[in-house]
Scaffold this active site. Structure first.
Site, PDB file in Angstrom:
ATOM      1  N   GLU A 124       0.968  -1.164   0.179  1.00  0.00           N
ATOM      2  CA  GLU A 124      -0.081  -0.003   0.121  1.00  0.00           C
ATOM      3  C   GLU A 124       0.894   1.297  -0.116  1.00  0.00           C
ATOM      4  O   GLU A 124       0.692   2.396  -0.651  1.00  0.00           O
ATOM      5  CB  GLU A 124      -0.859  -0.236   1.298  1.00  0.00           C
ATOM      6  CG  GLU A 124      -1.824   1.027   1.397  1.00  0.00           C
ATOM      7  CD  GLU A 124      -2.754   1.125   0.177  1.00  0.00           C
ATOM      8  OE1 GLU A 124      -3.667   0.195   0.217  1.00  0.00           O
ATOM      9  OE2 GLU A 124      -2.877   2.144  -0.416  1.00  0.00           O
ATOM     10  N   VAL A 127       2.643   3.273  -3.517  1.00  0.00           N
ATOM     11  CA  VAL A 127       1.851   4.291  -4.329  1.00  0.00           C
ATOM     12  C   VAL A 127       0.928   5.403  -3.561  1.00  0.00           C
ATOM     13  O   VAL A 127       0.337   5.138  -2.707  1.00  0.00           O
ATOM     14  CB  VAL A 127       1.228   3.625  -5.264  1.00  0.00           C
ATOM     15  CG1 VAL A 127       0.439   4.851  -6.090  1.00  0.00           C
ATOM     16  CG2 VAL A 127       1.787   2.701  -6.088  1.00  0.00           C
ATOM     17  N   ILE A 131      -1.655   7.920   1.175  1.00  0.00           N
ATOM     18  CA  ILE A 131      -3.298   7.709   0.465  1.00  0.00           C
ATOM     19  C   ILE A 131      -3.383   6.139   0.410  1.00  0.00           C
ATOM     20  O   ILE A 131      -2.765   5.658  -0.287  1.00  0.00           O
ATOM     21  CB  ILE A 131      -3.326   8.233  -0.930  1.00  0.00           C
ATOM     22  CG1 ILE A 131      -2.649   9.816  -0.651  1.00  0.00           C
ATOM     23  CG2 ILE A 131      -4.356   8.115  -1.564  1.00  0.00           C
ATOM     24  CD1 ILE A 131      -2.606  10.267  -2.075  1.00  0.00           C
ATOM     25  N   GLU A 185      13.871  11.260  -3.345  1.00  0.00           N
ATOM     26  CA  GLU A 185      14.734  10.016  -2.974  1.00  0.00           C
ATOM     27  C   GLU A 185      16.128  10.509  -2.983  1.00  0.00           C
ATOM     28  O   GLU A 185      16.525  11.624  -3.400  1.00  0.00           O
ATOM     29  CB  GLU A 185      14.581   9.049  -4.518  1.00  0.00           C
ATOM     30  CG  GLU A 185      12.929   8.763  -4.873  1.00  0.00           C
ATOM     31  CD  GLU A 185      12.715   8.010  -4.098  1.00  0.00           C
ATOM     32  OE1 GLU A 185      13.060   6.730  -3.430  1.00  0.00           O
ATOM     33  OE2 GLU A 185      11.518   8.084  -3.398  1.00  0.00           O
ATOM     34  N   ASP A 196      10.239   7.639 -10.561  1.00  0.00           N
ATOM     35  CA  ASP A 196       9.379   7.381  -9.285  1.00  0.00           C
ATOM     36  C   ASP A 196       7.793   7.203  -9.771  1.00  0.00           C
ATOM     37  O   ASP A 196       7.217   6.242  -9.357  1.00  0.00           O
ATOM     38  CB  ASP A 196       9.586   8.255  -8.409  1.00  0.00           C
ATOM     39  CG  ASP A 196       8.785   7.896  -6.837  1.00  0.00           C
ATOM     40  OD1 ASP A 196       9.268   6.897  -6.265  1.00  0.00           O
ATOM     41  OD2 ASP A 196       8.096   8.745  -6.826  1.00  0.00           O
ATOM     42  N   LYS A 200       5.235   3.836  -9.829  1.00  0.00           N
ATOM     43  CA  LYS A 200       4.062   4.090  -9.197  1.00  0.00           C
ATOM     44  C   LYS A 200       2.481   3.748 -10.325  1.00  0.00           C
ATOM     45  O   LYS A 200       1.885   2.864  -9.869  1.00  0.00           O
ATOM     46  CB  LYS A 200       3.668   5.349  -8.579  1.00  0.00           C
ATOM     47  CG  LYS A 200       4.709   5.243  -7.365  1.00  0.00           C
ATOM     48  CD  LYS A 200       4.721   6.924  -6.746  1.00  0.00           C
ATOM     49  CE  LYS A 200       5.730   6.638  -5.527  1.00  0.00           C
ATOM     50  NZ  LYS A 200       5.843   8.297  -5.086  1.00  0.00           N
TER      51      LYS A 200
HETATM   52  N1  HSE Z   1      10.310  10.592  -3.800  1.00  0.00           N
HETATM   53  C1  HSE Z   1       8.807  10.208  -3.663  1.00  0.00           C
HETATM   54  C2  HSE Z   1       8.086  11.322  -3.623  1.00  0.00           C
HETATM   55  C3  HSE Z   1       8.727   9.348  -2.195  1.00  0.00           C
HETATM   56  O1  HSE Z   1       8.526  12.538  -3.899  1.00  0.00           O
HETATM   57  O2  HSE Z   1       6.804  11.254  -4.152  1.00  0.00           O
HETATM   58  C4  HSE Z   1       7.426   8.854  -2.003  1.00  0.00           C
HETATM   59  O3  HSE Z   1       7.340   7.754  -2.770  1.00  0.00           O
END
Ligand code: HSE
Length: 405
Positions: A124, A127, A131, A185, A196, A200
């Site tokens: 969970e 993503v 949320i 990150e 990223d 997701k």
């Molecule tokens: N680096 C990611 C972001 C962290 O900024 O959304 C959460 O997945």
């Protein structure tokens, strides 16, 4: 008593431990039986920590302890995290992870092991941070044919774009601020280049289709080309520039997942999602649409989602593998269509004197440069228009699609 192990004591891992002990009483009431964190795995030294008795540097302590039934993986990356998660699942220990790279790259394999060992690989937190989106998709919305998903799935880039839009801050300063606040990150490339968000949307697309959608099959463009000039012209058009991750299902059953900066008109709620917040809009034949909004990054928001999975596992341990939260490996040629088939209105910023502005385009600015928004066209047609403008000797400074949902 069920015992929990936490892998990694960085931002998310330490948040998991903090939130567990802060709310232990109510968590155990929800679990319905006793539980505790027995191990925290980290190679660093935390001898001064109030939890110093729980630290171990050896994964075998966790693997060989039958009391440990749930593992919260908060290490990140795929090297050690993959080996450790695989080993835990092979021992029949359920895993909850915040690691989107791991899920997006190795999900099909790890889910298959979980099924074989009658335990769970939950994600969970991978993503949308805090949320709830994974469980709603496969539980609350299970009756729907999910036809599309679009939203903001990266907090760092939304924070950066927000600083550019609202404070005219330049890109580098805004990125530094996001890193100082713990949103980005370790390597910010994954955020700013869109990787990223790509991971997701792969996870959400895999859940929707039941087939593993791989990151290298998703058209992905980040925000590094976005200039203050484009931000201001977008505002003049009546839109905010946002990094949008989306997935659209075609009539032939294939999907088009993609990640790119888009102009989001101000009458779309997604344009109002600011700061590190994420928002996911889900389209289905039963619901029409539903929107999920919340903190997409940060220590306690992410820990909340990791622990939610741990609690779910603890209270349903005897049920075994959750059959709805899974997908299988597949040849992505069979399911992913070319994003160039997709259509959108297109914003162009070109050098002055361009004679190829379509007659029906909406002109945003016509001075030292020309900015215009076309009628809806496919991405393939937009590429052709860009090539023609360049061939005619004009510079194409930006091309950004407009979100129309
Ligand atoms: N680096 C990611 C972001 C962290 O900024 O959304 C959460 O997945």
């Amino acid at each position: 008593m069920s015992k929990i192990a936490v892998l990694g004591y960085g931002t998310v891992g330490s948040g998991v431990v903090e939130l567990f002990y802060k709310n232990k009483e109510s968590i155990l009431r929800k679990v319905g039986s006793d539980a505790d964190i027995k191990y925290i795995l980290d190679i660093r030294d935390f001898s001064g920590s109030p939890y110093s008795d729980k630290f171990t540097k050896d994964i075998n302590d966790i693997l060989n302890d039958d009391e440990v039934t749930v593992v919260a993986e908060c290490m990140g990356g795929v090297t050690f995290a993959y080996d450790f998660v695989k080993a835990c699942l092979q021992k029949g220990k359920s895993v909850s992870t915040s690691n989107k790279e791991l899920v997006a790259k190795k999900g099909a394999e790890l889910l298959a092991i979980a099924k074989e060992k009658n335990c769970n690989f939950f994600f969970e937190a991978s993503v949308g941070g805090a949320i709830p989106i994974i469980r709603p998709l496969h539980k609350c919305l299970a009756a729907n044919d999910i036809t599309g998903i679009a939203g903001i799935l990266n907090g760092t880039t939304n924070f950066i774009l927000g600083k550019m839009i609202n404070d005219s801050m330049d890109f580098a300063d805004a990125l530094k601020m996001a890193q100082d606040l713990g949103y980005a990150e370790k390597d910010p490339t994954a955020d700013i280049e869109g990787h990223d968000a790509c991971r997701k949307i792969c996870i959400l697309s895999s859940l929707v289709t039941g087939k593993h959608i791989y990151p290298d099959r998703v058209f992905t463009k980040g925000i590094t080309d976005i200039t203050l000039k484009d931000v201001k012209l977008a505002d003049k058009f009546g839109a905010a520039i946002k990094l949008i991750a989306s997935m659209k299902k075609l009539e032939n059953g294939k999907i088009i997942p993609m990640v790119m900066p888009m102009l989001v008109p101000y009458d779309n709620l997604i344009s109002r999602v600011d700061d590190v917040f994420n928002a996911v809009m889900v389209f289905g034949d039963g619901i029409d649409r539903a929107m999920f909004y919340g903190r997409g990054a940060g220590m306690l928001p992410t820990a909340s989602a990791v622990l939610g999975d741990v609690i779910e596992e603890l209270k349903t341990e005897e049920i075994g593998t959750d059959r709805a939260q899974t997908w299988e490996d597949c040849n992505n040629d069979e399911i992913v269509a070319d994003y160039r088939e997709s259509s959108a209105r297109m914003y162009f910023r070109v050098s002055a004197g361009c004679t190829l502005v379509p007659a029906d385009a909406e002109i945003i600015e016509n001075g030292s440069e020309t900015a215009f928004v076309t009628k809806s066209m496919t991405f393939a047609e937009a590429e052709k228009l860009e090539a023609s403008v360049k061939a005619a000797g004009c510079e194409v400074k930006s091309r950004i699609a407009v979100l129309d949902i």
